[in-house]
Motif scaffolding. Structure first.
Motif, PDB file in Angstrom:
ATOM      1  N   SER B   8       8.371  -3.825  -5.933  1.00  0.00           N
ATOM      2  CA  SER B   8       9.329  -4.412  -5.524  1.00  0.00           C
ATOM      3  C   SER B   8       9.927  -5.149  -4.156  1.00  0.00           C
ATOM      4  CB  SER B   8      10.523  -3.813  -6.375  1.00  0.00           C
ATOM      5  OG  SER B   8      10.661  -3.033  -5.908  1.00  0.00           O
ATOM      6  N   ASN B   9       9.420  -3.757  -2.995  1.00  0.00           N
ATOM      7  CA  ASN B   9       9.630  -4.239  -1.797  1.00  0.00           C
ATOM      8  C   ASN B   9       8.988  -5.136  -1.028  1.00  0.00           C
ATOM      9  OD1 ASN B   9      10.294  -1.126  -1.981  1.00  0.00           O
ATOM     10  ND2 ASN B   9      10.719  -0.774  -0.155  1.00  0.00           N
ATOM     11  N   LEU B  10       8.109  -5.551  -1.246  1.00  0.00           N
ATOM     12  CA  LEU B  10       7.788  -6.568  -0.942  1.00  0.00           C
ATOM     13  C   LEU B  10       8.305  -7.684  -0.947  1.00  0.00           C
ATOM     14  CD1 LEU B  10       4.161  -6.974   0.249  1.00  0.00           C
ATOM     15  CD2 LEU B  10       3.999  -8.611  -2.080  1.00  0.00           C
ATOM     16  N   SER B  11       8.869  -8.246  -1.949  1.00  0.00           N
ATOM     17  CA  SER B  11      10.251  -9.596  -1.587  1.00  0.00           C
ATOM     18  C   SER B  11      11.560  -9.770  -0.966  1.00  0.00           C
ATOM     19  CB  SER B  11      10.875  -9.913  -3.260  1.00  0.00           C
ATOM     20  OG  SER B  11      10.956  -8.578  -3.667  1.00  0.00           O
ATOM     21  N   LYS B  12      11.448  -7.838  -0.227  1.00  0.00           N
ATOM     22  CA  LYS B  12      13.087  -7.785   0.768  1.00  0.00           C
ATOM     23  C   LYS B  12      12.180  -7.953   2.447  1.00  0.00           C
ATOM     24  CE  LYS B  12      14.395  -5.521  -3.211  1.00  0.00           C
ATOM     25  NZ  LYS B  12      13.812  -4.786  -3.645  1.00  0.00           N
ATOM     26  N   PRO B  13      13.801  -8.693   3.073  1.00  0.00           N
ATOM     27  CA  PRO B  13      13.105  -9.593   3.959  1.00  0.00           C
ATOM     28  C   PRO B  13      12.751  -7.998   4.873  1.00  0.00           C
ATOM     29  CG  PRO B  13      15.236 -10.130   3.268  1.00  0.00           C
ATOM     30  CD  PRO B  13      14.230  -9.419   1.917  1.00  0.00           C
ATOM     31  N   SER B  14      11.930  -8.238   6.155  1.00  0.00           N
ATOM     32  CA  SER B  14      11.786  -7.400   6.860  1.00  0.00           C
ATOM     33  C   SER B  14      10.714  -8.053   7.564  1.00  0.00           C
ATOM     34  CB  SER B  14      11.418  -5.720   6.633  1.00  0.00           C
ATOM     35  OG  SER B  14       9.865  -6.164   6.047  1.00  0.00           O
ATOM     36  N   ASP B  15      10.779  -6.905   9.662  1.00  0.00           N
ATOM     37  CA  ASP B  15       9.948  -8.178  10.169  1.00  0.00           C
ATOM     38  C   ASP B  15       8.708  -7.588   9.561  1.00  0.00           C
ATOM     39  OD1 ASP B  15      12.121  -9.221  11.519  1.00  0.00           O
ATOM     40  OD2 ASP B  15      12.449  -8.493  12.740  1.00  0.00           O
ATOM     41  N   CYS B  16       8.554  -6.288   9.417  1.00  0.00           N
ATOM     42  CA  CYS B  16       7.216  -5.394   9.001  1.00  0.00           C
ATOM     43  C   CYS B  16       7.187  -4.318   8.081  1.00  0.00           C
ATOM     44  CB  CYS B  16       6.405  -5.347  10.428  1.00  0.00           C
ATOM     45  SG  CYS B  16       4.967  -4.644  10.879  1.00  0.00           S
ATOM     46  N   LEU B  17       6.228  -5.101   7.031  1.00  0.00           N
ATOM     47  CA  LEU B  17       6.913  -4.157   6.132  1.00  0.00           C
ATOM     48  C   LEU B  17       5.990  -2.393   5.852  1.00  0.00           C
ATOM     49  CD1 LEU B  17       7.507  -3.994   2.935  1.00  0.00           C
ATOM     50  CD2 LEU B  17       5.927  -5.064   2.419  1.00  0.00           C
ATOM     51  N   LYS B  49       4.351 -17.284  16.979  1.00  0.00           N
ATOM     52  CA  LYS B  49       5.964 -17.539  16.416  1.00  0.00           C
ATOM     53  C   LYS B  49       6.052 -18.503  15.155  1.00  0.00           C
ATOM     54  CE  LYS B  49       6.598 -21.021  19.891  1.00  0.00           C
ATOM     55  NZ  LYS B  49       7.198 -20.691  21.473  1.00  0.00           N
ATOM     56  N   HIS B  50       4.795 -19.444  14.306  1.00  0.00           N
ATOM     57  CA  HIS B  50       4.755 -20.450  13.591  1.00  0.00           C
ATOM     58  C   HIS B  50       4.690 -19.609  12.640  1.00  0.00           C
ATOM     59  CE1 HIS B  50       6.959 -22.942  16.924  1.00  0.00           C
ATOM     60  NE2 HIS B  50       6.068 -23.138  17.310  1.00  0.00           N
ATOM     61  N   LEU B  51       3.679 -18.446  12.500  1.00  0.00           N
ATOM     62  CA  LEU B  51       3.252 -17.918  11.658  1.00  0.00           C
ATOM     63  C   LEU B  51       3.870 -16.722  10.960  1.00  0.00           C
ATOM     64  CD1 LEU B  51      -0.430 -18.170  13.188  1.00  0.00           C
ATOM     65  CD2 LEU B  51       0.271 -19.638  11.811  1.00  0.00           C
ATOM     66  N   GLU B  52       3.460 -16.909   9.674  1.00  0.00           N
ATOM     67  CA  GLU B  52       4.190 -15.491   8.310  1.00  0.00           C
ATOM     68  C   GLU B  52       3.378 -14.475   8.818  1.00  0.00           C
ATOM     69  OE1 GLU B  52       6.361 -15.715   6.424  1.00  0.00           O
ATOM     70  OE2 GLU B  52       6.777 -17.813   6.440  1.00  0.00           O
ATOM     71  N   THR B  53       3.943 -13.573   9.434  1.00  0.00           N
ATOM     72  CA  THR B  53       3.407 -12.464   9.871  1.00  0.00           C
ATOM     73  C   THR B  53       4.198 -10.709   9.610  1.00  0.00           C
ATOM     74  OG1 THR B  53       4.956 -12.382  12.216  1.00  0.00           O
ATOM     75  CG2 THR B  53       2.770 -13.023  12.044  1.00  0.00           C
ATOM     76  N   SER B  54       5.275 -10.869   8.453  1.00  0.00           N
ATOM     77  CA  SER B  54       5.410  -9.982   8.608  1.00  0.00           C
ATOM     78  C   SER B  54       5.759  -9.200   7.335  1.00  0.00           C
ATOM     79  CB  SER B  54       6.842 -10.040   7.357  1.00  0.00           C
ATOM     80  OG  SER B  54       6.643 -10.655   5.943  1.00  0.00           O
ATOM     81  N   LEU B  55       3.823  -8.800   7.407  1.00  0.00           N
ATOM     82  CA  LEU B  55       3.662  -7.760   6.006  1.00  0.00           C
ATOM     83  C   LEU B  55       2.873  -6.438   7.216  1.00  0.00           C
ATOM     84  CD1 LEU B  55       2.287  -7.023   3.388  1.00  0.00           C
ATOM     85  CD2 LEU B  55      -0.301  -8.470   4.335  1.00  0.00           C
ATOM     86  N   ASP B  56       2.429  -6.878   7.778  1.00  0.00           N
ATOM     87  CA  ASP B  56       2.032  -5.475   8.855  1.00  0.00           C
ATOM     88  C   ASP B  56       1.488  -5.398  10.089  1.00  0.00           C
ATOM     89  OD1 ASP B  56      -0.359  -6.829   7.833  1.00  0.00           O
ATOM     90  OD2 ASP B  56      -1.784  -5.252   7.343  1.00  0.00           O
ATOM     91  N   ASP B  57       0.510  -5.543  10.749  1.00  0.00           N
ATOM     92  CA  ASP B  57       0.309  -5.225  12.439  1.00  0.00           C
ATOM     93  C   ASP B  57      -0.761  -6.769  12.366  1.00  0.00           C
ATOM     94  OD1 ASP B  57       1.917  -3.013  13.011  1.00  0.00           O
ATOM     95  OD2 ASP B  57      -0.281  -1.774  11.964  1.00  0.00           O
ATOM     96  N   THR B  58      -1.289  -7.172  10.971  1.00  0.00           N
ATOM     97  CA  THR B  58      -2.483  -8.449  11.746  1.00  0.00           C
ATOM     98  C   THR B  58      -2.364  -9.338  10.799  1.00  0.00           C
ATOM     99  OG1 THR B  58      -4.681  -8.686  12.169  1.00  0.00           O
ATOM    100  CG2 THR B  58      -3.963  -6.916  10.144  1.00  0.00           C
ATOM    101  N   ILE B  59      -2.962 -10.134  11.661  1.00  0.00           N
ATOM    102  CA  ILE B  59      -2.588 -10.881  10.648  1.00  0.00           C
ATOM    103  C   ILE B  59      -4.250 -12.307  10.215  1.00  0.00           C
ATOM    104  CG2 ILE B  59       0.011 -12.116  10.427  1.00  0.00           C
ATOM    105  CD1 ILE B  59      -1.796 -14.868  12.113  1.00  0.00           C
TER     106      ILE B  59
END
Lengths: 126, 537, 313
Positions: B8-17, B49-59
């Motif tokens: 469920s943490n996947l849907s909680k907002p944070s800069d880097c999960l 800056k215009h991309l989704e980067t909030s999962l981990d250290d890379t995209i």
């Protein structure tokens, strides 16, 4: 400019030819265009340019064939060629390490970075 | 770090999960300890800056941020419509049964986690568990698409669905190489690799979201230009001409590479990346086939000279289009069989997966080059001097060829005959570890993804390779035989990244190079270690 | 009679739910191959290292040798002893095995109870029959019943505590995961209590099975629910039978499809064969995926789309 340098732009995509032609033309170069290696060879024979930008994947005659013909012909091998291509990064290493031809003078990946190609052109034809 | 990560943490907002701190990755032995504090370099904030980067250290994909709430909501709905389609036979007959079975029967026992090299090497980060993304999808499916799901979710596992969940899930589906090692250890037979594959499909087929290396520059370019390398038919032929000429210089043996021979016994299809990155491989194949007197040809028709089928990794539609083109080219050339060159995913794509797609005269025989080569080596048509390969050799098992196809022994029987220094990795065969380049990763290197791959994804393979050569003197050249273009790409990258050529004298290449290197008819060696020839004439 | 009615209802639900699950599987369209090696119906030599018929030159010209013996030799220990888990996750196996084996023994005991009831019906009921078969059954029922109950209690308690205490299990567990194990534990613990305190020879179980088969005829004056523990055991066993096929615990029998229809499904598509006919049907299905490159409009079939180029951007 009294005697502008001539650049031959070889690419099968009209958009790329127009883009490069405008870009280089704005810098005072005279530009010629060819849509494939075959036409490019005719243009070279009609009057050798000072520099060539060369696409790789083209109909009729590929950029590889054209490059090879140019670099193994004593009349033309001094003309610097910048390869401008969407072919994968590995191509640069490939063409630079072939025994039959010297490495190309320049290499630019598509999508074209304007500054990168202008710097290369300027450095190759002063 | 956060040890209480839940789906469920996947849907909680944070800069880097999930962030990997220096020292958290599994340690490397000497002389690579200096890499133990190295971690993934931060993304350039300007570039992302215009991309989704909030999962981990890379995209891996680089999904653009939606402009506003309305756009986000539209994307969420689009995701749900795609999810629904995954469970409809009109849209997903290809994988419906395997997907349903894997979605419904997981017991959450975590046996799969220990089998996953990404999870293990990452310092056991929860989000990389094979079942993590599967559990997220399962919860979304039950809650939002099953009747009464909003109520049952409280009992069976809850998750919020918002744009963050979706953007992260898309990225997360590209932190798994689809090696399916997790599926082999599941006591029930659940396949979390398959669920990852289906998530990728949902994003591509419904939302048009996929890494550009796989889609725009991959399958789209393959079908439009003729090859995912960007080489059209003429460029491919002209490239191969160089290597045809050079082979005589390299080995002293002259080869002719036949093109478009109608009615030949064999249509050989290489991964076209091979022609540019490892042209000697193409030359070595030609040498062996010619010396053995086979009737064979390459095709110069668009798509026909590039065996890759990136659709296997993310999109059934693109997959089908490429597979049909391959088969149709062979049909019109009237060959007896297609032989797949050293490319693992192309093996599986055309031989196994497309088997239930090609009908009538498109369904013509397909064979692995491992098998064709073994037949040649065993036939006695070629003479070998195994002592020419008198250096340590280990074999990498491409997952698609081995675990997914059961082609395990032919390549080993060849090596036992021609390479006296052959030794296995631990584990190997169907229990092998992925090179880290699987499912497209070897060709994906945007942003800092290549560093993530080298540090996390390929780390287990690197350890395995070092382990296989333990006890060999540092200065002895060592050969990692990887009969797969993508695996070679990944192994090339780890050798460069960890300076393993300088520190351990690691070299790599395919199987055919080793075969040619041992052929008595060759006047000069095929394999060189830097400037040093592997044997002297 | 209420106990019997509940049991009948639950057995009915069990049959219906199981039949539905299986029906749904066998009516699904044929899917693409997605096998995973080792495939155990390969010949013993190949299965040992995970090889396939694709290792043979011109494999399509040969008949694919399969070994049922080899498949069974693998499946038996896998089903009975959960060998996969033994190999890959030993600490979990130590409790998962008693749990599952306890359940198997309960199923075996149920079967023996039914046989026992049939033997009685075959003799001149209500006179209690004797003889070796009856004594053998009595003995077997006590052995399987007791062993199963002891193992089941150890296993379900163990699973419960492991799931609750280990973060890697706990963080992924929902209410229903605990509920399911508790439910099973409730059965095991009540049945064990009934056996220990009132019915060590499982006379009640035998009588209940007899009643089930005969619409409630009492055996030796038995009536269900004489002890609270026995009553709870009957109710929880009945409800479990109905509940299991409704949940992921149906893997007990659905594992057949996971293995035989996916993991080991290496059947080749031969021209003119049954598989080809099924594929042809699938190719006429009309997808509605919305990404541009797919170019689906609900009228084009998979066949149309696969033979077309992607729409240019």
């Amino acid at each position: 400019m009294p005697n502008p340098k001539r650049i031959l732009i070889v690419d099968d995509e009209p958009d790329i030819r127009t883009y490069l032609s405008t870009l280089l033309g704005d810098q005072g170069y005279e530009t010629l265009q060819a849509k494939d290696g075959e036409e490019a060879m005719q243009k070279v024979q009609a009057g050798p340019p000072d520099l060539i930008t060369l696409d790789i994947s083209m109909p009729e005659k590929s950029g590889i064939r054209f490059f090879r013909e140019m670099k193994t012909d004593d009349r033309w091998k001094h003309i610097p060629i910048i390869i401008v291509t969407g072919v994968s990064e590995d191509f640069k290493k490939f063409i630079s390490s072939r025994h039959q031809v010297p490495a190309p003078e320049g290499f630019v990946s598509k999508p074209i970075n304007q500054e990168e190609i202008m710097n290369l052109v300027h450095s190759l034809i002063k | 770090m956060n040890n209480q990560m839940k789906p469920s943490n996947l849907s909680k907002p944070s800069d880097c999960l999930c962030h990997i701190e220096p020292g958290e990755l599994s340690p490397l032995p000497a002389p690579y300890e200096d890499f133990n504090q190295v971690t993934i370099p931060p993304l350039n904030p300007e570039k992302v800056k215009h991309l989704e980067t909030s999962l981990d250290d890379t995209i891996a994909i680089g999904i653009p941020k939606p402009a506003n709430k309305e756009e986000e909501e539209a994307l969420v709905l689009r995701f749900l419509s795609g999810l629904k389609k995954l469970f409809e036979k009109e849209n997903n007959w290809t994988f419906l049964q395997p997907l349903m079975l894997s979605m419904e029967h997981c017991a959450k026992c975590q046996t799969c986690s220990n089998a996953c090299p990404v999870y293990e090497m990452s310092g056991r980060k929860d989000i990389y568990r094979p079942m993590f993304r599967a559990e997220v999808l399962r919860r979304i499916y039950k809650k939002y698409l099953k009747p009464g799901g909003k109520i049952t979710a409280k009992l069976t596992g809850d998750i919020d669905l918002n744009w963050t969940t979706i953007a992260r899930l898309a990225e997360l589906s590209y932190r798994c190489t689809l090696c399916r090692r997790c599926a082999t250890v599941c006591p029930i037979g659940v396949d979390n690799g398959l669920i990852t594959h289906e998530i990728r499909k949902l994003f591509s087929q419904e939302m048009g979201i996929a890494p550009k290396e796989l889609h725009d520059k991959g399958t789209v370019q393959h079908l439009r230009v003729g090859s995912s390398t960007g080489m059209n038919p003429l460029a491919a032929k002209d490239s191969v001409e160089f290597i045809q000429e050079e082979m005589e210089e390299i080995t002293g043996y002259k080869v002719e590479i036949p093109w478009d021979v109608e009615g030949a016994d064999i249509l050989l299809i290489h991964n076209a990346g091979e022609m540019l990155a490892w042209p000697e491989n193409v030359g070595a194949f030609a040498t062996i086939f010619q010396a053995a007197g086979l009737s064979w040809t390459l095709s110069s028709e668009a798509v026909g000279y590039d065996a890759v089928n990136y659709g296997l990794w993310y999109d059934d539609v693109q997959f089908s289009r490429v597979a049909v083109r391959h088969a149709d080219i062979a049909r019109r050339l009237k060959v007896k069989k297609i032989v797949m060159g050293e490319c693992g995913h192309a093996h599986k794509a055309l031989t196994v997966i497309a088997d239930r797609l090609l009908t009538g005269d498109l369904n013509l025989p397909r064979e692995s080059a491992m098998v064709t080569l073994e037949e040649i080596v065993r036939s006695g048509k070629l003479q070998f001097d195994p002592l020419r390969n008198d250096f340590p050799v280990t074999l990498h098992d491409p997952c698609n060829m081995v675990r997914s196809m059961g082609i395990v022994e032919p390549q080993r029987r060849i090596l036992r005959k021609i390479a006296p220094g052959f030794r296995e990795m631990t584990p190997h065969g169907v229990e092998n570890y992925c090179c880290g380049g699987g499912s497209g990763f070897a060709i994906m290197s945007g942003y800092n993804f290549a560093q993530w791959r080298n540090l996390v994804g390929s780390r287990k393979k690197f350890l395995q390779i070092l382990n296989a050569f333990e006890g060999e003197p540092r200065e002895a050249p060592k050969y990692v035989c990887a009969p797969c273009s993508n695996c070679k790409g990944a192994i090339r990258d780890i050798i460069n990244y960890y300076h393993a050529e300088e520190r351990s004298r690691l070299y790599y290449g395919g199987l055919v190079e080793l075969i040619v290197n041992a052929m008595v008819d060759m006047k000069k060696p095929m394999i060189r270690f830097g400037d040093e020839p592997s044997w002297r004439s | 009679m209420g106990f019997y009615l509940l049991s009948y209802l639950c057995i009915f639900v069990f049959i219906l739910a199981t039949a539905y699950r299986i029906y749904r599987q066998i009516t699904l369209p044929i899917h693409v191959r997605w096998e995973l090696y080792p495939v155990q119906h390969e010949t013993a030599a190949r299965a040992a290292y995970g090889g396939s018929y694709l290792e043979e030159v011109n494999w399509w010209e040969k008949t694919h040798k399969r070994s049922l013996f080899n498949e069974l030799r693998y499946m038996l220990p896998e089903i009975l002893f959960i060998r996969g888990l033994w190999k890959e996750n030993r600490s979990l196996w130590r409790i998962s095995f008693p749990f599952h084996f306890g359940l198997y023994l309960m199923i075996a005991t149920s079967g023996l109870l039914v046989v026992h009831a049939l033997v009685i019906l075959g003799s001149d009921y209500p006179a209690a029959p004797g003889g070796t078969i009856k004594s053998l059954l009595d003995g077997l029922i006590v052995v399987t019943g007791w062993t199963g109950l002891v193992l089941g209690n150890i296993g379900s308690l163990g699973l419960l505590s492991k799931r609750w205490t280990e973060p890697e299990l706990r963080n992924y567990s929902s209410f229903s995961d605990y509920f399911n194990i508790l439910f099973i534990f409730l059965f095991f613990v009540s049945a064990l209590a009934a056996a220990v305190f009132t019915d060590p020879l499982l006379v009640g179980a035998k009588a209940y099975a007899f009643g089930l088969l005969t619409g409630g005829l009492p055996l030796n004056g038995y009536a269900p629910g004489q002890s609270i523990a026995g009553g709870v055991a009957i109710v929880s066993a009945s409800l479990l039978a109905a509940y299991i096929p409704l949940t992921h615990m149906s893997h007990m029998f659905m594992k057949y499809f996971l293995y035989h229809k996916v993991k080991w499904d290496d059947a080749q598509n031969r021209r003119g064969g049954r598989i080809e006919a099924a594929i042809m049907e699938n190719l006429e299905l009309k997808p509605t995926w919305r990404a541009n490159h797919v170019d689906a409009d609900g009228r084009k079939s998979w066949r149309d789309i696969a033979s077309s180029a992607p729409k240019e951007k």
